[in-house]
Design an enzyme around this catalytic site. Sequence first.
Site, PDB file in Angstrom:
ATOM      1  N   LYS A  71       2.485  -1.678  -6.722  1.00 41.36           N
ATOM      2  CA  LYS A  71       2.979  -1.465  -5.309  1.00 41.36           C
ATOM      3  C   LYS A  71       3.882  -2.634  -4.983  1.00 41.36           C
ATOM      4  CE  LYS A  71       0.565  -1.413  -1.336  1.00 41.36           C
ATOM      5  NZ  LYS A  71       1.043  -2.430  -0.259  1.00 41.36           N
ATOM      6  N   GLU A 111       3.178   1.411   6.864  1.00 43.40           N
ATOM      7  CA  GLU A 111       2.404   0.678   7.569  1.00 43.40           C
ATOM      8  C   GLU A 111       3.138   0.318   9.108  1.00 43.40           C
ATOM      9  OE1 GLU A 111       0.971  -3.120   5.807  1.00 43.40           O
ATOM     10  OE2 GLU A 111       0.225  -3.859   7.721  1.00 43.40           O
ATOM     11  N   ASP A 170      -1.172  -4.539  -5.907  1.00 45.51           N
ATOM     12  CA  ASP A 170       0.137  -4.938  -5.223  1.00 45.51           C
ATOM     13  C   ASP A 170       1.044  -5.996  -6.298  1.00 45.51           C
ATOM     14  OD1 ASP A 170       0.397  -3.676  -2.813  1.00 45.51           O
ATOM     15  OD2 ASP A 170      -1.122  -5.067  -1.869  1.00 45.51           O
ATOM     16  N   ASP A 193      -2.694  -7.149  -1.720  1.00 49.97           N
ATOM     17  CA  ASP A 193      -2.599  -8.693  -1.704  1.00 49.97           C
ATOM     18  C   ASP A 193      -3.382  -9.086  -0.244  1.00 49.97           C
ATOM     19  OD1 ASP A 193      -0.442  -7.567  -0.015  1.00 49.97           O
ATOM     20  OD2 ASP A 193       0.899  -8.895  -0.909  1.00 49.97           O
ATOM     21  N   SER A 194      -3.830  -8.068   0.482  1.00 50.46           N
ATOM     22  CA  SER A 194      -4.589  -8.504   1.672  1.00 50.46           C
ATOM     23  C   SER A 194      -5.684  -9.098   1.314  1.00 50.46           C
ATOM     24  CB  SER A 194      -5.149  -7.214   2.246  1.00 50.46           C
ATOM     25  OG  SER A 194      -5.652  -6.330   1.305  1.00 50.46           O
ATOM     26  N   GLU A 253       6.831  -4.189  -1.928  1.00 46.09           N
ATOM     27  CA  GLU A 253       7.085  -3.946  -0.281  1.00 46.09           C
ATOM     28  C   GLU A 253       8.698  -4.036  -0.334  1.00 46.09           C
ATOM     29  OE1 GLU A 253       5.512  -7.090   2.284  1.00 46.09           O
ATOM     30  OE2 GLU A 253       3.394  -6.523   1.623  1.00 46.09           O
TER      31      GLU A 253
HETATM   32  O1  KIV Z   1      -2.493  -5.537   0.970  1.00 41.95           O
HETATM   33  C1  KIV Z   1      -3.228  -4.174   1.201  1.00 41.95           C
HETATM   34  O2  KIV Z   1      -4.086  -4.182   1.424  1.00 41.95           O
HETATM   35  C2  KIV Z   1      -1.978  -3.353   2.033  1.00 41.95           C
HETATM   36  C3  KIV Z   1      -2.526  -2.830   3.106  1.00 41.95           C
HETATM   37  C4  KIV Z   1      -1.454  -2.348   4.098  1.00 41.95           C
HETATM   38  C5  KIV Z   1      -3.247  -1.688   2.952  1.00 41.95           C
HETATM   39  O3  KIV Z   1      -0.997  -3.293   1.446  1.00 41.95           O
END
Ligand code: KIV
Length: 251
Positions: free
Chosen positions: A111, A180, A83, A44-45, A113
């Site tokens: 993924k 992270e 993400d 989600d970056s 958080e």
């Molecule tokens: O969103 C992302 O790119 C991540 C980074 C920390 C790799 O989760």
Amino acid sequence: MHPGLARLSDMKQRGEKIAVLTAYDYPTARLLDEAGIDLLLVGDSLGMVVLGYPDTTLVTLDEMIHHTRAVARGSQRAPILADMPIATYDTPEQAVASAQRLIEAGAHAVKLEGGASHVPQIRALVAAGIPVMAHIGMQPQRVRIEGGYRVKGKTPAEAESLLADAHAIEQAGSFGLLLELVKADVAQSITAGISVPTIGIGAGIHCDGQVLVTHDLIGFFPWFRPKFVTPAADVAEAVRSAAAEFIRRVR
Ligand code: KIV
């Protein structure tokens, strides 16, 4: 499970380091796949480095799906991890529904958080047959709550809590763990203490693998670069000079 995901755990057993990069579009996914990357992360970056948002908290599930589809078209071999954006996995039911949409878009795993707090979501995803990686340490979706990006695990209490998170996540069935901005010695203890691979970003050299935002690695987001990144290319400069050359030719 995609064979490339199962391979990550074999790599940990063999002590072979895992290389992960982000991809948000077809050409990048295709180039990284052809280069032999072990895992592609549709992070989600993308909110920051592709869409120009100030942080990841504005990214929507529809945006993640759009980019996951493009990456899926570009990757022949590498598995794709997508993400789950903020507010799409607040309950186990919502997590499964959101993850299913990312899987339909071409992701092989998702993924989220969170650590021990998200065990119910992780268990629900695993029960639905969706491989899941958990992201602990600095959680970018909490940046507004925490007021910035800072290293985690500096106090004994924080280190203990990260270790507890790691064990809870492993027991819940997560196939891996992203660390992270975790203090290097804490990341090392977590890596030694669990059987699933750890992928670090700004978390020292002792993780089972490393991930970077591709734009940081290739110098394609020159306005901000995390301290721990050593760029391997200067794409921003190449774009600027190609544009200047084009303008010169046109004139
Ligand atoms: O969103 C992302 O790119 C991540 C980074 C920390 C790799 O989760």
